[in-house]
Design an enzyme around this catalytic site. Structure first.
Site, PDB file in Angstrom:
ATOM      1  N   SER A 119      17.483  47.355  34.769  1.00  0.00           N
ATOM      2  CA  SER A 119      18.124  46.504  33.761  1.00  0.00           C
ATOM      3  C   SER A 119      19.258  45.687  34.365  1.00  0.00           C
ATOM      4  O   SER A 119      19.035  44.892  35.262  1.00  0.00           O
ATOM      5  CB  SER A 119      18.620  47.344  32.587  1.00  0.00           C
TER       6      SER A 119
ATOM      7  N   ASP B 138      19.034  39.443  31.334  1.00  0.00           N
ATOM      8  CA  ASP B 138      19.202  40.384  32.436  1.00  0.00           C
ATOM      9  C   ASP B 138      17.890  40.467  33.223  1.00  0.00           C
ATOM     10  O   ASP B 138      16.901  39.823  32.850  1.00  0.00           O
ATOM     11  CB  ASP B 138      19.678  41.744  31.909  1.00  0.00           C
TER      12      ASP B 138
ATOM     13  N   ASP C 239      15.369  42.140  28.502  1.00  0.00           N
ATOM     14  CA  ASP C 239      15.533  42.730  27.173  1.00  0.00           C
ATOM     15  C   ASP C 239      16.922  42.469  26.601  1.00  0.00           C
ATOM     16  O   ASP C 239      17.197  42.801  25.446  1.00  0.00           O
ATOM     17  CB  ASP C 239      15.204  44.237  27.168  1.00  0.00           C
TER      18      ASP C 239
ATOM     19  N   ASP D 142      15.369  42.415  33.497  1.00  0.00           N
ATOM     20  CA  ASP D 142      14.105  42.825  32.874  1.00  0.00           C
ATOM     21  C   ASP D 142      13.881  42.186  31.502  1.00  0.00           C
ATOM     22  O   ASP D 142      12.938  42.519  30.801  1.00  0.00           O
ATOM     23  CB  ASP D 142      13.978  44.343  32.796  1.00  0.00           C
TER      24      ASP D 142
END
Length: 462
Positions: free
Chosen positions: A106, A250, A254, A252
């Protein structure tokens, strides 16, 4: 360095001793435990797991280890390659898979990676499921497949496009109005998979994307957590290009934050507030966010006659409470938007589409939109964990010291004052204590955070 085992997955830094870091041995061990758990859930002939990763440097190595470990257990793997967390989440049920693994740390810096684990619904595992996997990892119960029963790996590169199709098909996404608005938007993809997915979504919506750090090299050009202090380049680019606003995600994809047309932060907490404002205006109902999120969501929810409730920090806790309360939208104040009409997971692509729909329909600038919301200011600080800091004892002392105030202790200690609050908790994803505050001015929020940092230091010294 660090290895953290929690409901957020298995997360650690690359390199170093086994058991203290996320080494190849640790990756195989925890992937084996997860695969074993999958097989224990269902008695069937064939098992399938979806695997995808962000663009961080260690991703390809970690993914190869994970996939071939699953193959060794006799599990078939659907390899999405470079992907996003929400993309893997939607792929699991579409593939009728038994679970999914996302390889991403993340917002953590490049030396980190992690295995985020999903159930067959494409949702994060609960605490009991996570505990069972950790138990299996430390046991001798893992058994691998015979040579004729090894799994197979099937590559599928289509899922980011499929994900975008799913977003565009959502009834509240007003593609017609967005195309008519002719927006120009700067995208900071932090050199990860957001640099692939977000511009593709914008192009499909008729928005002109101006790419900044959109090469998925894994060499993050700045700290990948989408906070104001990391986004100077994005702010300058928005102003220079005379763009309508800026988007940052970010690694990833999400978490989602915006910069307005003047290069000022919209506020990552207000990502969810704005998306909820749009959804509630069309489909009134209840909302949920975590305890570290702004009060503004409560205010907006109540304006539309809905009920707001706060959960413990962590996506799995937010989702659990959303289901219980039949929430029409929810998420986390870190820029995480969860829209059940799509799926129960934080999804920056869904957030972008809802935000663009709101702007297009209301025909106002991003700075003008921000002015329509209650104005709260937040401070987000941290204390690095040291062996001598007994976090549980410190939090208990704080709880006792403020026992006459409104306290919530389901996740650390949150103290609600009349016009402000403070939330103190040990992070699930980093070796730190988080100190989040909110107040009616930035000075007051920062002052409140500094006050509690000093109190923690005082208590720790005895």
């Amino acid at each position: 360095m660090t290895l953290i085992k929690s409901i957020s997955g298995i997360r650690g830094t690359i390199g170093g001793p086994v058991g203290d870091n996320l080494t190849p041995i640790d990756v195989v061990k925890f992937a084996s435990a997860y695969g074993t758990w999958i097989k224990q859930q269902l008695n069937k002939e064939h098992y399938r797991v979806v695997v995808g990763r962000d663009a961080r440097i260690s991703g390809e190595m970690i993914q190869d280890l994970v996939m071939n470990t699953l193959v060794g257990l006799g599990i078939h793997v659907i390899d999405l390659g470079l992907s996003t967390t929400p993309t893997v989440e939607i792929a699991v049920p579409l593939e009728h898979a038994d679970g999914g693994i996302i390889l991403t740390a993340s917002h953590n810096p490049k030396q980190w990676n992690a295995l985020k684990l999903l159930n067959r619904k494409g949702e994060f595992l609960g605490a009991a499921e996570g505990a069972k996997i950790l138990e299996i990892a430390e046991s001798d119960t893992m058994s691998f497949a015979q040579v004729d029963n090894l799994g197979k790996i099937t590559r599928n590169d289509a899922y980011i496009d499929i994900h975008i199709d799913e977003v565009l098909e959502l009834p509240l996404v007003n593609a017609k109005a967005i195309k008519a608005a002719k927006f120009k938007v700067v995208v900071d993809g932090v050199n990860s998979t957001g640099g692939i997915a977000v511009p593709l979504l914008l192009e499909r919506l008729g928005v002109e994307p101006i790419k900044l750090f959109c090469e998925p090299t894994g060499h993050f050009p700045h700290n990948p957590e989408p906070l104001k202090e990391h986004l100077g380049d994005l702010s300058k680019k928005v102003v220079k290009e005379n763009a309508d606003f800026g988007i940052v995600v970010d690694p990833d994809v999400d978490r989602l934050a915006f910069v307005d047309e003047n290069g000022n932060m919209f506020g990552e907490d207000y990502t969810l507030v704005a998306c909820a404002d749009y959804v509630l205006s069309k489909t009134p109902g209840n909302t949920v966010s975590n305890m570290s999120s702004t009060r503004a969501l409560r205010d907006v929810t109540e304006k539309y006659g809905g009920h707001y409730e706060a959960s413990a920090v962590g996506e799995v806790h937010v989702v659990e409470l959303m289901k219980k309360n039949n929430a029409v939208i929810g998420g986390e104040g870190n820029g995480g938007v969860i829209y059940p009409e799509s799926h129960y997971g934080r999804d920056a692509l869904v957030g972008v589409a809802l935000f663009l729909s709101l702007l297009a329909e209301r025909k106002m600038s991003v700075s003008a939109l921000r002015e329509t919301y209650p104005n709260y200011f937040m401070s987000k600080k941290r204390i690095e964990l040291t062996p001598e800091l007994d976090v549980d004892a410190v939090l208990k002392a704080i709880e006792n010291r403020y026992q006459n105030e409104q306290l919530t202790t389901i996740d650390g200690v949150k103290i609600d004052f009349d016009n402000s609050w403070v939330h103190l908790r040990k992070s699930n994803t980093e070796p730190i204590v988080r100190i989040y505050t909110e107040a009616k001015s930035q000075e007051e929020a920062d002052g409140l955070a500094d006050k509690f940092i000093a109190e923690i230091g005082e208590i720790a010294k005895g």
